[in-house]
Design a protein around this motif. Structure first.
Motif, PDB file in Angstrom:
ATOM      1  N   TRP A 147       0.365   7.581  -1.451  1.00  0.00           N
ATOM      2  CA  TRP A 147       1.338   7.437  -2.549  1.00  0.00           C
ATOM      3  C   TRP A 147       2.663   7.938  -2.003  1.00  0.00           C
ATOM      4  O   TRP A 147       2.831   9.124  -1.752  1.00  0.00           O
ATOM      5  CB  TRP A 147       0.898   8.258  -3.762  1.00  0.00           C
ATOM      6  CG  TRP A 147       1.728   8.012  -4.982  1.00  0.00           C
ATOM      7  CD1 TRP A 147       2.786   8.748  -5.426  1.00  0.00           C
ATOM      8  CD2 TRP A 147       1.573   6.947  -5.926  1.00  0.00           C
ATOM      9  NE1 TRP A 147       3.293   8.221  -6.578  1.00  0.00           N
ATOM     10  CE2 TRP A 147       2.561   7.118  -6.921  1.00  0.00           C
ATOM     11  CE3 TRP A 147       0.688   5.873  -6.031  1.00  0.00           C
ATOM     12  CZ2 TRP A 147       2.693   6.238  -8.004  1.00  0.00           C
ATOM     13  CZ3 TRP A 147       0.819   5.010  -7.107  1.00  0.00           C
ATOM     14  CH2 TRP A 147       1.805   5.192  -8.075  1.00  0.00           C
ATOM     15  N   TRP A 169      -0.493   0.688   3.737  1.00  0.00           N
ATOM     16  CA  TRP A 169      -0.643   0.828   2.291  1.00  0.00           C
ATOM     17  C   TRP A 169       0.545   0.179   1.598  1.00  0.00           C
ATOM     18  O   TRP A 169       1.555   0.835   1.322  1.00  0.00           O
ATOM     19  CB  TRP A 169      -0.742   2.305   1.896  1.00  0.00           C
ATOM     20  CG  TRP A 169      -1.979   2.964   2.407  1.00  0.00           C
ATOM     21  CD1 TRP A 169      -2.112   3.721   3.538  1.00  0.00           C
ATOM     22  CD2 TRP A 169      -3.279   2.908   1.804  1.00  0.00           C
ATOM     23  NE1 TRP A 169      -3.404   4.143   3.677  1.00  0.00           N
ATOM     24  CE2 TRP A 169      -4.151   3.667   2.624  1.00  0.00           C
ATOM     25  CE3 TRP A 169      -3.792   2.310   0.649  1.00  0.00           C
ATOM     26  CZ2 TRP A 169      -5.505   3.821   2.336  1.00  0.00           C
ATOM     27  CZ3 TRP A 169      -5.132   2.466   0.354  1.00  0.00           C
ATOM     28  CH2 TRP A 169      -5.969   3.212   1.187  1.00  0.00           C
ATOM     29  N   LYS A 226      -2.899  -2.838  -0.907  1.00  0.00           N
ATOM     30  CA  LYS A 226      -2.278  -3.017  -2.218  1.00  0.00           C
ATOM     31  C   LYS A 226      -3.262  -2.756  -3.352  1.00  0.00           C
ATOM     32  O   LYS A 226      -4.441  -3.059  -3.258  1.00  0.00           O
ATOM     33  CB  LYS A 226      -1.704  -4.427  -2.356  1.00  0.00           C
ATOM     34  CG  LYS A 226      -0.902  -4.564  -3.651  1.00  0.00           C
ATOM     35  CD  LYS A 226      -0.496  -5.983  -3.957  1.00  0.00           C
ATOM     36  CE  LYS A 226       0.079  -6.055  -5.370  1.00  0.00           C
ATOM     37  NZ  LYS A 226       0.466  -7.416  -5.742  1.00  0.00           N
ATOM     38  N   ASN A 227      -2.729  -2.236  -4.459  1.00  0.00           N
ATOM     39  CA  ASN A 227      -3.504  -1.987  -5.665  1.00  0.00           C
ATOM     40  C   ASN A 227      -3.254  -3.110  -6.681  1.00  0.00           C
ATOM     41  O   ASN A 227      -2.752  -4.177  -6.322  1.00  0.00           O
ATOM     42  CB  ASN A 227      -3.152  -0.614  -6.248  1.00  0.00           C
ATOM     43  CG  ASN A 227      -1.656  -0.351  -6.257  1.00  0.00           C
ATOM     44  OD1 ASN A 227      -0.882  -1.077  -5.652  1.00  0.00           O
ATOM     45  ND2 ASN A 227      -1.232   0.680  -6.948  1.00  0.00           N
ATOM     46  N   GLN A 282       7.287  -2.884  -5.549  1.00  0.00           N
ATOM     47  CA  GLN A 282       6.370  -2.908  -4.410  1.00  0.00           C
ATOM     48  C   GLN A 282       7.133  -3.255  -3.139  1.00  0.00           C
ATOM     49  O   GLN A 282       7.395  -4.418  -2.849  1.00  0.00           O
ATOM     50  CB  GLN A 282       5.253  -3.940  -4.622  1.00  0.00           C
ATOM     51  CG  GLN A 282       4.241  -3.986  -3.481  1.00  0.00           C
ATOM     52  CD  GLN A 282       3.373  -5.222  -3.505  1.00  0.00           C
ATOM     53  OE1 GLN A 282       3.109  -5.772  -4.571  1.00  0.00           O
ATOM     54  NE2 GLN A 282       2.930  -5.683  -2.335  1.00  0.00           N
ATOM     55  N   LEU A 337       1.650  -0.495  -1.385  1.00  0.00           N
ATOM     56  CA  LEU A 337       1.333  -0.122  -2.762  1.00  0.00           C
ATOM     57  C   LEU A 337       2.297  -0.736  -3.771  1.00  0.00           C
ATOM     58  O   LEU A 337       3.493  -0.878  -3.515  1.00  0.00           O
ATOM     59  CB  LEU A 337       1.352   1.398  -2.895  1.00  0.00           C
ATOM     60  CG  LEU A 337       0.324   2.161  -2.065  1.00  0.00           C
ATOM     61  CD1 LEU A 337       0.517   3.654  -2.237  1.00  0.00           C
ATOM     62  CD2 LEU A 337      -1.097   1.756  -2.451  1.00  0.00           C
ATOM     63  N   TYR A 397       3.865   0.065  -7.270  1.00  0.00           N
ATOM     64  CA  TYR A 397       4.121   1.211  -8.129  1.00  0.00           C
ATOM     65  C   TYR A 397       4.492   0.709  -9.524  1.00  0.00           C
ATOM     66  O   TYR A 397       5.600   0.209  -9.740  1.00  0.00           O
ATOM     67  CB  TYR A 397       5.235   2.070  -7.546  1.00  0.00           C
ATOM     68  CG  TYR A 397       4.949   2.580  -6.153  1.00  0.00           C
ATOM     69  CD1 TYR A 397       4.088   3.656  -5.949  1.00  0.00           C
ATOM     70  CD2 TYR A 397       5.526   1.981  -5.028  1.00  0.00           C
ATOM     71  CE1 TYR A 397       3.820   4.139  -4.672  1.00  0.00           C
ATOM     72  CE2 TYR A 397       5.265   2.448  -3.746  1.00  0.00           C
ATOM     73  CZ  TYR A 397       4.410   3.527  -3.577  1.00  0.00           C
ATOM     74  OH  TYR A 397       4.141   3.983  -2.308  1.00  0.00           O
ATOM     75  N   GLN A 404      -9.608  -1.652  -8.397  1.00  0.00           N
ATOM     76  CA  GLN A 404      -8.811  -0.529  -8.879  1.00  0.00           C
ATOM     77  C   GLN A 404      -8.552  -0.624 -10.378  1.00  0.00           C
ATOM     78  O   GLN A 404      -8.489   0.390 -11.067  1.00  0.00           O
ATOM     79  CB  GLN A 404      -7.486  -0.483  -8.099  1.00  0.00           C
ATOM     80  CG  GLN A 404      -6.593   0.697  -8.428  1.00  0.00           C
ATOM     81  CD  GLN A 404      -5.527   0.368  -9.445  1.00  0.00           C
ATOM     82  OE1 GLN A 404      -5.292  -0.799  -9.767  1.00  0.00           O
ATOM     83  NE2 GLN A 404      -4.879   1.395  -9.959  1.00  0.00           N
TER      84      GLN A 404
END
Length: 426
Positions: free
Chosen positions: A85, A344, A219-220, A311, A346, A348, A139
């Motif tokens: 994170w 990662w 990626k989430n 992202q 991610l 957000y 997730q």
């Protein structure tokens, strides 16, 4: 509505949300133990990945499994490498959905546990084991539909980067449905190492194309606010755009896409679109050896808008990315900054009450920094100049942002509601 009011309300009063640099980190005089102090932290922030059968290399479910890794755990959490994170905590919005990051107090607790001899503690203090559902690898939770390629793509051991487009058969949807969340993830061992990205589109029976989702390593999920969504029409096919990257061994790879739907017949008030914002195709200019090269890009909002998520997308030399709002008045406000880790990518997602509300005419300014020096351990060749390119060894600069437009009247109403909630009288 004054410019000052717009600035404070649009992002949910940023100064009040930023984490203080002087956060309390004292863990007190009590002996720190695994069962009472550390296990609850691992359950909340680590065990989704750190368990048998998931993506992490070791399990952190028990004291016996965690203890051999104590020094490594200390280093990773103290440096904020783990859990992954990378939002900077001293600037911009600080409230996000599904934020696994550790507080300063939690980091201090883990450090004290390791430095104090990694004591087990009283077994009675151990919290009940966390239960993992069959679909907990998603997730966002269990999807309502799982889309897969007709068959896995086999990536040769040695090959240049390559791109391909593949379409599925029509999906088993007999009526139009709106998506409230969607996630993409690799489904075969090693697939995460060879799939640079997988962008998916919905192709309706009349050949109309709409964006579905984007996967990049680590990626989430994309989760949309209540009352917003993305339409997928009955009988649509899914088209994959895949970028593959060889790693020295033959690897079969698939990427699953899992949407979660609103109830049948439900139509959300707003449609969310994915902005490919701030592209810098012709301005990336990173000299050999440069450790802080900068690239700028822009994305213009033609209507009032609410920004759902941020992202960053850079490659191996990426270092950091910020996005700021340039208001029609010329005033500038930073929304978010994040350090970059190519492993990662991610997404957000802002908590709904702080999702930026931006007036028509706002310019989103994207700033990316790169490290092309020998000090960057991920740099494949610090001796070469680098510009834009699609290969993993080239560079990019953009951010994916989920956004929905609103009317001027709704914009004013949402600002008033936010002002009332945050007690702002400006």
């Amino acid at each position: 509505m004054t410019t000052r009011t717009l600035a404070s309300l649009s992002t949910g009063v940023l100064l009040a949300l930023a984490t203080s640099a002087g956060a309390q980190t004292d863990v007190g005089d009590a002996e720190v133990t695994f069962t009472r102090d550390v296990a609850p932290i691992f359950q909340r922030s680590c065990q989704s990945c750190h368990r048998v059968g998931s993506i992490a290399p070791m399990s952190l479910l028990t004291y016996e499994k965690s203890r051999p890794w104590a020094r490594s755990i200390r280093q990773k959490v103290a440096q904020r490498d783990m859990p992954p994170w990378y939002i900077e905590r001293n600037i911009g919005i600080q409230k996000f959905l599904d934020d696994p990051s550790l507080s300063e107090q939690e980091i201090a607790t883990i450090v004290a546990w390791v430095d104090g001899g990694t004591r087990r503690g009283n077994p009675a203090d151990m919290p009940p084991p966390r239960e993992f559902a069959e679909f907990d690898d998603w997730q966002m939770g269990e999807p309502d539909l799982v889309v897969a390629l007709p068959e896995p793509i086999v990536v040769p051991a040695e090959a240049p980067d390559w791109w391909l487009n593949i379409e599925t058969e029509p999906l088993a949807l007999t009526e139009d449905r709106y998506i409230k969340a969607v996630e993409s993830r690799p489904s075969l061992p090693g697939a995460d190492k060879v799939v640079h990205h997988a962008v998916t589109y919905m192709v309706s029976p009349d050949d109309e194309r709409g964006f579905l989702n984007e996967y990049a390593v680590g990626k989430n999920a994309d989760v949309f606010p209540e009352g917003t969504g993305r339409l997928i029409k009955a009988g649509s096919r899914v088209r994959y755009n895949r970028h593959m990257h060889a790693i020295g061994e033959e690897t079969p790879a698939d990427v699953l896409v899992g949407p979660k739907f609103y109830p049948k017949g439900y139509t959300p008030e707003h449609v969310v679109f994915a902005a490919h914002a701030g592209d810098s195709y012709d301005t990336i200019d990173i000299p050999a050896g440069e450790d802080n090269a900068r690239v700028d890009g822009y994305y213009f909002l033609r209507e009032p808008a609410q920004v759902v998520s941020f992202q960053p997308h850079l490659h191996n030399r990426g270092k950091r990315q910020c996005v700021e709002a340039i208001y029609p008045s010329g005033m500038v406000e930073t929304l978010s900054c994040a350090q970059h880790n190519f492993a990662w990518m991610l997404n957000y997602t802002y908590e709904e009450d702080v999702q930026p509300l931006l007036p028509a005419g706002t310019n989103l300014h994207l700033i990316s920094w790169y490290d092309n020096s020998e000090a960057n351990r991920y740099n494949p060749d610090p001796n070469n100049w680098i510009g834009f390119g699609n290969r993993s060894n080239d560079e990019m600069s953009h951010t994916w942002m989920n956004i929905f437009y609103i009317s001027e009247e709704e914009f004013d109403r949402r600002l008033e509601e936010r002002r009332a909630k945050h007690g702002t009288n400006q």
